[in-house]
Design an enzyme around this catalytic site. Structure first.
Site, PDB file in Angstrom:
ATOM      1  N   ASN A   1       0.834  -1.209  -0.205  1.00  0.00           N
ATOM      2  CA  ASN A   1       0.048   0.000   0.136  1.00  0.00           C
ATOM      3  C   ASN A   1       1.077   1.451   0.045  1.00  0.00           C
ATOM      4  O   ASN A   1       1.938   1.352   0.685  1.00  0.00           O
ATOM      5  CB  ASN A   1      -1.086   0.032   1.372  1.00  0.00           C
ATOM      6  CG  ASN A   1      -1.713  -1.326   1.224  1.00  0.00           C
ATOM      7  OD1 ASN A   1      -2.339  -1.628   0.253  1.00  0.00           O
ATOM      8  ND2 ASN A   1      -1.763  -1.904   2.471  1.00  0.00           N
TER       9      ASN A   1
ATOM     10  N   HIS B   1       7.022  -1.510   2.967  1.00  0.00           N
ATOM     11  CA  HIS B   1       6.534  -2.430   3.125  1.00  0.00           C
ATOM     12  C   HIS B   1       5.900  -4.005   2.271  1.00  0.00           C
ATOM     13  O   HIS B   1       4.830  -3.358   2.200  1.00  0.00           O
ATOM     14  CB  HIS B   1       6.000  -2.739   4.334  1.00  0.00           C
ATOM     15  CG  HIS B   1       4.670  -2.517   5.089  1.00  0.00           C
ATOM     16  ND1 HIS B   1       4.575  -0.992   4.775  1.00  0.00           N
ATOM     17  CD2 HIS B   1       3.637  -2.341   5.159  1.00  0.00           C
ATOM     18  CE1 HIS B   1       3.952  -0.253   5.520  1.00  0.00           C
ATOM     19  NE2 HIS B   1       2.347  -1.690   5.740  1.00  0.00           N
TER      20      HIS B   1
HETATM   21  P1  5GP Z   1      -0.670  -0.847   5.406  1.00  0.00           P
HETATM   22  O1  5GP Z   1      -1.519  -0.180   6.249  1.00  0.00           O
HETATM   23  O2  5GP Z   1       0.546   0.184   6.322  1.00  0.00           O
HETATM   24  O3  5GP Z   1       0.137  -1.087   4.307  1.00  0.00           O
HETATM   25  O4  5GP Z   1      -0.175  -1.956   6.606  1.00  0.00           O
HETATM   26  C1  5GP Z   1       0.622  -1.593   8.347  1.00  0.00           C
HETATM   27  C2  5GP Z   1       0.557  -2.948   8.775  1.00  0.00           C
HETATM   28  O5  5GP Z   1       1.379  -3.259   9.705  1.00  0.00           O
HETATM   29  C3  5GP Z   1      -0.692  -3.246   8.996  1.00  0.00           C
HETATM   30  O6  5GP Z   1      -1.143  -4.758   8.692  1.00  0.00           O
HETATM   31  C4  5GP Z   1      -0.037  -3.726  10.481  1.00  0.00           C
HETATM   32  O7  5GP Z   1      -1.588  -5.019  11.283  1.00  0.00           O
HETATM   33  C5  5GP Z   1       1.057  -3.125  11.011  1.00  0.00           C
HETATM   34  N1  5GP Z   1       1.576  -3.373  11.811  1.00  0.00           N
HETATM   35  C6  5GP Z   1       1.391  -2.246  12.864  1.00  0.00           C
HETATM   36  N2  5GP Z   1       1.554  -1.712  13.778  1.00  0.00           N
HETATM   37  C7  5GP Z   1       2.237  -2.851  14.360  1.00  0.00           C
HETATM   38  C8  5GP Z   1       3.663  -3.575  15.219  1.00  0.00           C
HETATM   39  O8  5GP Z   1       4.029  -2.425  16.292  1.00  0.00           O
HETATM   40  N3  5GP Z   1       4.073  -4.812  14.553  1.00  0.00           N
HETATM   41  C9  5GP Z   1       3.538  -5.841  13.907  1.00  0.00           C
HETATM   42  N4  5GP Z   1       4.138  -6.773  13.920  1.00  0.00           N
HETATM   43  N5  5GP Z   1       2.803  -5.054  12.468  1.00  0.00           N
HETATM   44  C10 5GP Z   1       2.032  -3.930  13.413  1.00  0.00           C
END
Ligand code: 5GP
Length: 127
Positions: A97, A110
Site C-alpha cells: 500500500n 513493506h
Molecule cells: P499498511 O496499512 O501500512 O499497509 O499496513 C501496516 C501493517 O502493519 C498492518 O497490517 C498492521 O497490522 C501492521 N502493524 C502495525 N503496527 C505494528 C506493530 O507494532 N508490529 C507489527 N508486527 N505489525 C504492525
C-alpha cells in the site's frame, strides 16, 4: 514530490530494536516479521532496513544489493511459510500500500505476504 521519511514510524522503531517483533527472517538489508493483526493464516511483513517510504521509492532509489536482497528474502518467506508453488503450496498474495489512496498506515516500505486461505478478489470495488 519528495519521498519524505519519518524516522519515528513504527517499523523504524522495530528496526532500531525499540519495539519487539516476531521475526521470520533477517538478512543484511531486509527484515521479515509477523503482522501484529494478521488478516490471513499467514501474514508476514517484509521490509527493507533502509529508509524508504514506498514501493516506487525503494524501486527507484535502493541499491542493487538492497533490491536483490529484498526480493530473495521475499522468496525465502514464501518458501518458509510453505505458500510457494515451488514447495507445493497453494499460493499467496503480495500487497504494498502507498499513500492516501493506497491506504498506507505505516510510512516505511513493506510488502504484505498473505496466504493460507483463498483471499478472494484483488480489490474492493465501490458500491
Ligand atoms: P499498511 O496499512 O501500512 O499497509 O499496513 C501496516 C501493517 O502493519 C498492518 O497490517 C498492521 O497490522 C501492521 N502493524 C502495525 N503496527 C505494528 C506493530 O507494532 N508490529 C507489527 N508486527 N505489525 C504492525
Amino acid at each position: 514530490m519528495a519521498h519524505t521519511y519519518d524516522d519515528q514510524n513504527i517499523f523504524a522503531k522495530i528496526l532500531r530494536g525499540e519495539i519487539p517483533n516476531s521475526t521470520v527472517l533477517e538478512t543484511d538489508h531486509t527484515l521479515a516479521f509477523q503482522d501484529i493483526n494478521p488478516l490471513a493464516p499467514v501474514h508476514v511483513l517484509v521490509i527493507p532496513k533502509g529508509a524508504y517510504v514506498s514501493h516506487d521509492h525503494f524501486a527507484a532509489e535502493a541499491s542493487e544489493a538492497e533490491i536483490i536482497d529484498f526480493m530473495r528474502a521475499t522468496a525465502e518467506v514464501c518458501r518458509m511459510t510453505e505458500l510457494s508453488l515451488g514447495v507445493d503450496g497453494d499460493g499467496y498474495r503480495v500487497i504494498s500500500n502507498c499513500g492516501a489512496d493506497g491506504v498506507q498506515d505505516v510510512p516505511h516500505y513493506h510488502l504484505h505476504v498473505l496466504g493460507g486461505r483463498n483471499l478472494g478478489r484483488m480489490v474492493n470495488t465501490p458500491d
